[in-house]
Motif scaffolding. Structure first.
Motif, PDB file in Angstrom:
ATOM      1  N   PHE A 147       0.976   5.070  -7.494  1.00 24.01           N
ATOM      2  CA  PHE A 147       0.277   6.175  -6.930  1.00 24.01           C
ATOM      3  C   PHE A 147      -0.923   6.525  -7.575  1.00 24.01           C
ATOM      4  CE2 PHE A 147       4.720   6.702  -4.888  1.00 24.01           C
ATOM      5  CZ  PHE A 147       4.414   5.894  -3.830  1.00 24.01           C
ATOM      6  N   VAL A 148      -1.011   6.482  -9.074  1.00 20.60           N
ATOM      7  CA  VAL A 148      -1.645   7.015  -9.639  1.00 20.60           C
ATOM      8  C   VAL A 148      -2.964   5.999  -9.804  1.00 20.60           C
ATOM      9  CG1 VAL A 148      -2.451   7.958 -12.255  1.00 20.60           C
ATOM     10  CG2 VAL A 148      -0.145   8.392 -11.249  1.00 20.60           C
ATOM     11  N   THR A 149      -2.484   4.550  -9.909  1.00 21.55           N
ATOM     12  CA  THR A 149      -3.629   3.610 -10.351  1.00 21.55           C
ATOM     13  C   THR A 149      -4.138   2.684  -9.347  1.00 21.55           C
ATOM     14  OG1 THR A 149      -1.706   2.060 -10.704  1.00 21.55           O
ATOM     15  CG2 THR A 149      -2.238   3.449 -12.756  1.00 21.55           C
ATOM     16  N   GLN A 150      -3.420   2.802  -8.221  1.00 20.74           N
ATOM     17  CA  GLN A 150      -3.792   1.711  -7.287  1.00 20.74           C
ATOM     18  C   GLN A 150      -4.242   2.271  -5.957  1.00 20.74           C
ATOM     19  OE1 GLN A 150      -3.239  -1.733  -7.692  1.00 20.74           O
ATOM     20  NE2 GLN A 150      -2.772  -0.749  -9.909  1.00 20.74           N
ATOM     21  N   PRO A 151      -5.276   1.569  -5.362  1.00 20.69           N
ATOM     22  CA  PRO A 151      -5.737   1.832  -3.902  1.00 20.69           C
ATOM     23  C   PRO A 151      -4.757   1.724  -3.110  1.00 20.69           C
ATOM     24  CG  PRO A 151      -6.705  -0.295  -4.621  1.00 20.69           C
ATOM     25  CD  PRO A 151      -5.720   0.167  -5.807  1.00 20.69           C
ATOM     26  N   ALA A 152      -5.028   2.405  -1.592  1.00 21.88           N
ATOM     27  CA  ALA A 152      -4.065   2.270  -0.505  1.00 21.88           C
ATOM     28  C   ALA A 152      -3.806   1.180  -0.120  1.00 21.88           C
ATOM     29  CB  ALA A 152      -4.521   3.173   0.557  1.00 21.88           C
ATOM     30  N   ASP A 153      -4.610  -0.060  -0.210  1.00 25.85           N
ATOM     31  CA  ASP A 153      -4.207  -1.502   0.222  1.00 25.85           C
ATOM     32  C   ASP A 153      -3.617  -2.474  -0.780  1.00 25.85           C
ATOM     33  OD1 ASP A 153      -6.300  -1.667  -1.234  1.00 25.85           O
ATOM     34  OD2 ASP A 153      -7.612  -2.679   0.010  1.00 25.85           O
ATOM     35  N   ALA A 154      -3.249  -1.701  -2.002  1.00 22.88           N
ATOM     36  CA  ALA A 154      -2.584  -2.579  -3.149  1.00 22.88           C
ATOM     37  C   ALA A 154      -1.417  -3.446  -2.524  1.00 22.88           C
ATOM     38  CB  ALA A 154      -2.296  -1.638  -4.110  1.00 22.88           C
ATOM     39  N   ALA A 155      -1.383  -4.485  -3.144  1.00 20.37           N
ATOM     40  CA  ALA A 155       0.116  -5.277  -2.645  1.00 20.37           C
ATOM     41  C   ALA A 155       1.216  -4.432  -3.155  1.00 20.37           C
ATOM     42  CB  ALA A 155      -0.091  -6.580  -3.313  1.00 20.37           C
ATOM     43  N   VAL A 156       1.567  -3.654  -3.949  1.00 23.22           N
ATOM     44  CA  VAL A 156       2.581  -3.032  -4.431  1.00 23.22           C
ATOM     45  C   VAL A 156       3.061  -2.117  -3.385  1.00 23.22           C
ATOM     46  CG1 VAL A 156       1.480  -0.947  -5.545  1.00 23.22           C
ATOM     47  CG2 VAL A 156       3.620  -1.903  -6.493  1.00 23.22           C
ATOM     48  N   PHE A 157       2.281  -1.674  -2.399  1.00 21.72           N
ATOM     49  CA  PHE A 157       2.891  -0.714  -1.362  1.00 21.72           C
ATOM     50  C   PHE A 157       3.307  -1.779  -0.084  1.00 21.72           C
ATOM     51  CE2 PHE A 157      -0.712   1.980  -3.336  1.00 21.72           C
ATOM     52  CZ  PHE A 157       0.105   2.620  -4.102  1.00 21.72           C
ATOM     53  N   ASP A 158       4.579  -1.207   0.421  1.00 21.88           N
ATOM     54  CA  ASP A 158       4.937  -1.987   1.519  1.00 21.88           C
ATOM     55  C   ASP A 158       4.307  -1.221   2.721  1.00 21.88           C
ATOM     56  OD1 ASP A 158       6.268   0.537   2.486  1.00 21.88           O
ATOM     57  OD2 ASP A 158       8.076  -0.053   1.427  1.00 21.88           O
ATOM     58  N   ALA A 159       4.296  -1.790   3.881  1.00 23.45           N
ATOM     59  CA  ALA A 159       3.582  -1.322   4.920  1.00 23.45           C
ATOM     60  C   ALA A 159       3.802   0.381   5.233  1.00 23.45           C
ATOM     61  CB  ALA A 159       3.830  -1.903   6.277  1.00 23.45           C
ATOM     62  N   HIS A 160       4.792   0.624   4.998  1.00 24.08           N
ATOM     63  CA  HIS A 160       5.084   2.090   5.386  1.00 24.08           C
ATOM     64  C   HIS A 160       4.770   3.036   4.116  1.00 24.08           C
ATOM     65  CE1 HIS A 160       7.675   5.429   6.904  1.00 24.08           C
ATOM     66  NE2 HIS A 160       7.565   5.854   5.784  1.00 24.08           N
ATOM     67  N   THR A 161       4.805   2.631   3.202  1.00 31.47           N
ATOM     68  CA  THR A 161       4.362   3.445   1.875  1.00 31.47           C
ATOM     69  C   THR A 161       2.765   3.484   2.032  1.00 31.47           C
ATOM     70  OG1 THR A 161       5.990   2.807   0.642  1.00 31.47           O
ATOM     71  CG2 THR A 161       4.066   3.745  -0.286  1.00 31.47           C
ATOM     72  N   ARG A 162       2.130   2.247   2.169  1.00 32.87           N
ATOM     73  CA  ARG A 162       0.771   1.948   2.468  1.00 32.87           C
ATOM     74  C   ARG A 162       0.019   2.994   3.506  1.00 32.87           C
ATOM     75  NH1 ARG A 162       0.584  -3.031   3.591  1.00 32.87           N
ATOM     76  NH2 ARG A 162       0.759  -3.533   1.280  1.00 32.87           N
ATOM     77  N   LEU A 163       0.730   3.379   4.626  1.00 31.41           N
ATOM     78  CA  LEU A 163       0.613   4.232   5.681  1.00 31.41           C
ATOM     79  C   LEU A 163       0.520   5.422   5.052  1.00 31.41           C
ATOM     80  CD1 LEU A 163      -0.346   4.686   8.434  1.00 31.41           C
ATOM     81  CD2 LEU A 163       2.128   4.737   9.274  1.00 31.41           C
ATOM     82  N   LEU A 164       1.508   6.012   4.512  1.00 29.44           N
ATOM     83  CA  LEU A 164       1.381   7.305   3.974  1.00 29.44           C
ATOM     84  C   LEU A 164       0.270   7.703   2.992  1.00 29.44           C
ATOM     85  CD1 LEU A 164       5.144   7.890   3.663  1.00 29.44           C
ATOM     86  CD2 LEU A 164       3.790   9.042   5.089  1.00 29.44           C
ATOM     87  N   VAL A 165       0.185   6.587   1.973  1.00 31.30           N
ATOM     88  CA  VAL A 165      -0.868   6.644   0.804  1.00 31.30           C
ATOM     89  C   VAL A 165      -2.242   6.755   1.809  1.00 31.30           C
ATOM     90  CG1 VAL A 165      -1.917   5.161  -1.012  1.00 31.30           C
ATOM     91  CG2 VAL A 165       0.522   5.685  -0.905  1.00 31.30           C
ATOM     92  N   THR A 166      -2.457   5.888   2.609  1.00 34.76           N
ATOM     93  CA  THR A 166      -3.623   6.071   3.399  1.00 34.76           C
ATOM     94  C   THR A 166      -3.900   7.267   3.971  1.00 34.76           C
ATOM     95  OG1 THR A 166      -3.598   3.678   3.841  1.00 34.76           O
ATOM     96  CG2 THR A 166      -5.116   5.038   5.359  1.00 34.76           C
ATOM     97  N   ALA A 167      -2.911   8.055   4.551  1.00 32.15           N
ATOM     98  CA  ALA A 167      -2.965   9.456   5.435  1.00 32.15           C
ATOM     99  C   ALA A 167      -3.110  10.352   4.076  1.00 32.15           C
ATOM    100  CB  ALA A 167      -1.711   9.763   6.122  1.00 32.15           C
ATOM    101  N   VAL A 168      -2.577  10.226   3.012  1.00 31.28           N
ATOM    102  CA  VAL A 168      -2.767  11.245   2.203  1.00 31.28           C
ATOM    103  C   VAL A 168      -4.296  10.864   1.296  1.00 31.28           C
ATOM    104  CG1 VAL A 168      -2.008  11.916  -0.346  1.00 31.28           C
ATOM    105  CG2 VAL A 168      -0.332  11.529   1.513  1.00 31.28           C
TER     106      VAL A 168
END
Length: 192
Positions: A107-128
């Motif tokens: 959450f500190v180091t990666q962009p929203a589209d990073a592979a470490v995030f599953d689709a659900h987490t990616r959506l939340l990160v993108t929204a934030v």
């Protein structure tokens, strides 16, 4: 973050009123010293008393799943550069909600589209990220969120992000020192 805080939180021994106020912010039966953030907020007793129901409501009585709540908190505090708040949640609330340290660091180091995030987490990160960068959620992101969350949860997601952005602003503006036991940001981080 500056090495010298711009304000000093209240320090023990606390007068009776401050002690009661700080006790409300701590878990029942806790023998832990109140967090520096709570002690800083206690400089304005009236405001702190009014803030407590909001904080407790979001953390203890929210309608978002705890894991989702902690994703939002971890990302917004990371993006806002609030190592203090991110570090407290990375040790206490994040793991309790099922977030592993690798993900918390991402959450500190990666962009929203990073592979470490599953689709659900990616959506939340993108929204934030959209809320942090533009103070709104793009229409496409909103439609995706509506598939998962009801209206009450969506309102809470917006308020939660704003609440922790507000706390981040206080923390970074006063250069609040880190708790000795809290996690530290990974060496590499995203621009805030």
């Amino acid at each position: 973050m500056s090495s010298k805080p711009r304000m000093s939180p209240v320090a023990p021994p606390y007068d009776e009123e401050t002690g009661r106020l700080l006790a409300k912010w701590m878990p029942p039966g806790s023998d832990m010293e109140p967090l520096l953030l709570f002690r800083l907020l206690a400089l304005h007793r009236g405001l702190t008393g009014r803030l407590h129901p909001m904080a407790s409501g979001l953390l203890n009585h929210g309608v978002l799943p705890p894991r989702d709540r902690e994703i939002v908190i971890s990302r917004i505090t990371a993006r806002a550069g609030a190592e203090y708040e991110w570090g407290v949640h990375a040790v206490v609330s994040g793991p309790a909600a099922g977030l592993e340290r690798e993900l918390l660091d991402a959450f500190v180091t990666q962009p929203a589209d990073a592979a470490v995030f599953d689709a659900h987490t990616r959506l939340l990160v993108t929204a934030v990220d959209e809320l942090h960068d533009q103070a709104t959620v793009r229409a496409a992101t909103w439609r995706e969120l509506q598939v998962i969350y009801d209206d009450a949860q969506l309102v809470e997601l917006l308020v939660l992000t704003g609440w922790y952005r507000t706390l981040s602003t206080v923390i970074t503006s006063v250069a609040l020192p880190l708790e000795s036991w809290a996690a530290r940001f990974p060496v590499t981080s995203l621009p805030s």
